[in-house]
Design an enzyme around this catalytic site. Structure first.
Site: not given
Length: 433
Positions: A244, A239, A221
């Protein structure tokens, strides 16, 4: 993530989407004439190369007519330069070819394993990026996460300026966990934490194994084993899930970020994120930033300095992802590796996604608790996981499965015994103890 530095030099019109680094100018600009280029002719490692004539060394040879180019059509990609010694870097110049990075970050590291970000952008437009940065390290890395064209990433030259840098550099070491190891995490309560693994080994919710799991996820990640450095992370990675952020990639569009901020506010009313709750409720289920911009990213980073918020991130990670995934894996008769495979799937695809992947695997095999073979079952599960990943362009690189989890499976390391060595996106990692 904050924008540091400025754009100067010749901009290059490009239409590429989905690869890594690209440099697009010939010759050195006047802006780079002053000072000593600390990256010149230093050892280079890259994630991939389009062809033999486009090696990483071409990006540090001082020529405006040679370049490094990554494999076409693949994210993520990177170029790493060994500066030879601990170096204070205050300026980085990137000269992109037509295949440029729309989103990338610049990082420094002391050991080639644990990285500190000194610059990032999600709006790169090619040409020459002349960046004011501030940091120290022996290793400099440019890490592309979204291509600006359909090709790869290509850089005519990477230059670094500052103080220090050895005249000769030794080979880059393999990534080492000992250099980035952080204190062992405390286990979170789990209803099934006392379940004994099939072979009498140790479950993933054991403190030492859980620390390994967090590092494995972070390598994929965050390109770092230092997962605790990610509490303040926040960006839109394009995305379709909005922002995020944090240690597990809480998303403004998927509900878990909203749950997190609500839990934090219940513990600490009036916190810096509380005023954004109406906006988080409004954008849930979308990729919108309405009501969050421009202040939300800065507020998130400020909140990350509060121990109450970091503890809430960990507890929400465990409540939503870690504990349920590990509990299901135990029910299926899986050891630590299988428990991790379930957890990592939950991290990327959510609890419902994990359930869907498991259902797809059940059409091909049975878990040990139903009389199946553990190796056969995990291969079926990982096959289904990779198939699910390929459905989304942002997750189509499956190396976190193929060169991490499946590597451990092929080695028969069901209990995740150390030392562990693996790679993600072509970058090596290891945990020695």
């Amino acid at each position: 993530m904050s924008f540091i530095g400025s754009k100067r030099g010749t901009a290059v019109a490009v239409a590429v989407a989905g690869g890594l680094l690209a440099v697009a100018i010939g010759g050195l600009s006047p802006a780079t004439a002053a000072g000593t280029n600390l990256a010149l002719n230093k050892p280079v490692t890259v994630s991939s190369t389009e062809a033999s004539g486009y090696s990483g060394a071409k990006a540090v040879d001082g020529s405006g007519t040679t370049r490094w180019s990554s494999t076409e059509g693949v994210d993520n990609q990177w170029i790493r330069i060994d500066l030879g010694a601990g170096t204070a870097v205050d300026r980085v110049v990137l000269k992109w070819e037509a295949a440029y990075a729309k989103a990338y970050r610049v990082e420094l590291s002391d050991d080639g394993s644990t990285w500190r970000q000194v610059y990032s952008t999600s709006s790169g437009d090619g040409g020459t990026d002349d960046l004011a940065v501030s940091g120290t390290g022996r290793y400099l890395r440019v890490y592309g996460t979204q291509r600006g064209t359909a090709y790869g990433y290509s850089l005519w030259e990477v230059e670094a300026y500052g103080t220090g840098g050895g005249s000769t550099a030794s080979p880059s070491p393999t990534a080492s966990a000992s250099a980035s190891a952080s204190p062992t995490a405390s286990p979170s309560p789990s209803a099934s934490s006392s379940t004994t693994p099939p072979t009498g080994g140790v479950n993933l919710d054991d403190p030492a194994k859980k620390e390994i799991a967090m590092k494995l996820v972070s390598s994929a990640e965050n390109s770092s084993l230092d997962w605790r450095a990610q509490f303040s992370y926040i960006e839109d990675i394009k995305d379709g899930r909005g922002y995020t952020a944090g240690i597990i990639g809480f998303c403004s569009g998927t509900g878990d970020m909203l749950d997190l901020v609500e839990a934090y506010t219940a513990k600490k009313p009036g916190n810096v994120l509380a005023s954004y709750l109406p906006a988080l409720r409004s954008v849930n289920g979308t990729d919108s930033h309405q009501g969050l911009d421009p202040g939300f990213p800065a507020a998130w980073k400020q909140a990350a300095t509060d121990p109450v918020f970091t503890q809430t991130q960990e507890s929400e990670r465990d409540r939503v992802y870690f504990n349920p995934a590990v509990a299901q894996a135990k029910k299926d008769g899986l050891r630590a590796l299988g428990q991790f495979a379930y957890y990592d799937a939950a991290v990327m695809h959510g609890p419902d996604g994990l359930a869907s992947i498991r259902s797809a695997a059940l059409a091909k095999a049975k878990p040990p608790a139903q009389g199946g073979n553990e190796t056969t079952w995990l291969n079926a599960f990982l096959d289904a996981r990779e198939a699910e990943m390929r459905k989304e362009a942002a997750h189509s690189d499956t190396t976190r499965v193929s060169t991490e989890q499946r590597k451990f499976l092929n080695e028969g390391n069901f209990d995740l015994h150390t030392p562990l060595t693996w790679s993600v996106y072509g970058e090596p990692y290891s945990i020695t103890s």
